[in-house]
Design a protein around this motif. Structure first.
Motif, PDB file in Angstrom:
ATOM      1  N   GLU A  73       0.807  -1.217   0.000  1.00  0.00           N
ATOM      2  CA  GLU A  73       0.000   0.000   0.000  1.00  0.00           C
ATOM      3  C   GLU A  73       0.838   1.263   0.000  1.00  0.00           C
ATOM      4  O   GLU A  73       0.381   2.310  -0.446  1.00  0.00           O
ATOM      5  N   ASP A  74       2.083   1.171   0.509  1.00  0.00           N
ATOM      6  CA  ASP A  74       2.860   2.388   0.695  1.00  0.00           C
ATOM      7  C   ASP A  74       4.245   2.306   0.047  1.00  0.00           C
ATOM      8  O   ASP A  74       4.539   3.018  -0.890  1.00  0.00           O
ATOM      9  N   VAL A  75       5.116   1.431   0.569  1.00  0.00           N
ATOM     10  CA  VAL A  75       6.480   1.308   0.051  1.00  0.00           C
ATOM     11  C   VAL A  75       6.739  -0.149  -0.322  1.00  0.00           C
ATOM     12  O   VAL A  75       5.882  -1.008  -0.155  1.00  0.00           O
ATOM     13  N   LEU A  76       7.947  -0.418  -0.812  1.00  0.00           N
ATOM     14  CA  LEU A  76       8.316  -1.780  -1.185  1.00  0.00           C
ATOM     15  C   LEU A  76       8.432  -2.660   0.049  1.00  0.00           C
ATOM     16  O   LEU A  76       9.073  -2.299   1.042  1.00  0.00           O
ATOM     17  N   HIS A  77       7.828  -3.833  -0.007  1.00  0.00           N
ATOM     18  CA  HIS A  77       7.987  -4.874   0.996  1.00  0.00           C
ATOM     19  C   HIS A  77       8.347  -6.166   0.261  1.00  0.00           C
ATOM     20  O   HIS A  77       8.425  -6.200  -0.973  1.00  0.00           O
TER      21      HIS A  77
END
Length: 230
Positions: free
Chosen positions: A157-161
Motif C-alpha cells: 500500500e505504501d512502500v516496497l515490501h
C-alpha cells in the motif's frame, strides 16, 4: 524453524522448496569440482616449468578451456530454468489469499470468501506467551490448508515490501500499484515463520510473517469461526 548455529537451509515444507534444495546441492557439487580442478591446475603450474611448446600452444587445451565452462553453465542453467517455470506455474488453485504490505504490518484477504480479512501485527516482547518466538510471532496468523494448491497475491500500500517464508520456498516483492503472484502448496501441518525481506523503513524488522498450515477440515472450521466473528 531455524535453530542456533544452523549452517544450511531450513527443512523444506513444500515441493517447491525441495526442488530448490536439490538445485542448491547440484550447483554446490559442480562448484566443488570446479574449485578442486582449478586448485590442481594452479599447484601444477607452480610446481612445473611450463616451457614446453606443447603445453603453451596446445590446440586441445584451448578447446577444453573453452568448451568445458560452456558445458558447466548448461548443466546449471537447465535445472534452474525448470525451477523458474515451476515457481510461475499455478494449476487450478483451490484458494486465493491476498497479502498486502503496510508500514509496518501485513494484512490478509481470502478472496474466495465474502468478508474474510484481517491485519497481522507483531506481538510485542512483553506480551509473548511461552513457546512464542521473539520478533517472529504475530497476533493473527495466515491460516491455510495443507496439500492444497494456493494462489498468493502480493502487493503493498505504501512502500516496497517482500513476503518471504524460507521453509516454503517463497519470496516475492510487494510493490505498490503492482499485483504479483506466487504459488504455495504446503506438504505437512505446522507453523512457518518469515519476515519482510525488503528494507522498508524504520520498523522493517518488526513485521513478521506467520503461516499456519492445517488439515482442510480444520481450515474450514477456522474460516467459519472467522466469518461468524465478523
Amino acid at each position: 524453524m531455524a535453530h542456533p548455529a544452523q549452517v544450511g537451509f531450513q527443512d523444506a515444507a513444500s515441493p517447491l522448496m525441495e526442488e530448490l534444495l536439490y538445485f542448491h546441492d547440484h550447483a554446490l557439487l559442480i562448484l566443488t569440482l570446479v574449485s578442486v580442478f582449478v586448485l590442481y591446475i594452479i599447484i601444477a603450474m607452480l610446481s612445473t616449468k611450463l616451457y614446453d611448446s606443447y603445453t603453451l600452444d596446445a590446440q586441445m587445451i584451448e578447446i577444453v578451456w573453452t568448451a568445458l565452462p560452456a558445458f558447466i553453465l548448461i548443466m546449471i542453467a537447465l535445472p534452474s530454468l525448470r525451477i523458474l517455470y515451476l515457481m510461475d506455474e499455478i494449476d487450478d488453485p483451490l484458494l486465493t489469499v491476498k497479502a498486502m504490505g503496510h508500514q509496518w504490518y501485513w494484512s490478509y484477504e481470502y478472496t474466495d470468501f465474502e468478508d474474510l480479512q484481517f491485519d497481522s501485527y507483531m506481538i510485542p516482547t512483553q506480551d509473548l506467551l511461552p513457546g512464542h518466538f521473539r520478533l517472529l510471532e504475530a497476533d493473527h496468523r495466515m491460516v491455510v490448508p495443507t496439500q492444497t494448491p494456493i494462489r498468493l497475491l502480493i502487493s503493498a500500500e505504501d512502500v516496497l515490501h517482500s513476503w518471504a517464508v524460507p521453509s516454503l520456498g517463497v519470496k516475492m516483492d510487494a510493490v505498490p500499484g503492482r499485483l504479483n503472484q506466487a504459488s504455495l502448496a504446503i506438504a505437512r501441518p505446522g507453523v512457518y515463520y518469515g519476515q519482510c525481506s525488503e528494507i522498508c523503513g524504520a520498523n522493517h524488522s518488526f513485521m513478521p510473517i506467520v503461516v499456519e498450515a492445517v488439515p482442510l477440515k480444520h481450515f474450514e472450521s477456522w474460516s467459519y469461526n472467522m466469518l461468524q466473528d465478523t
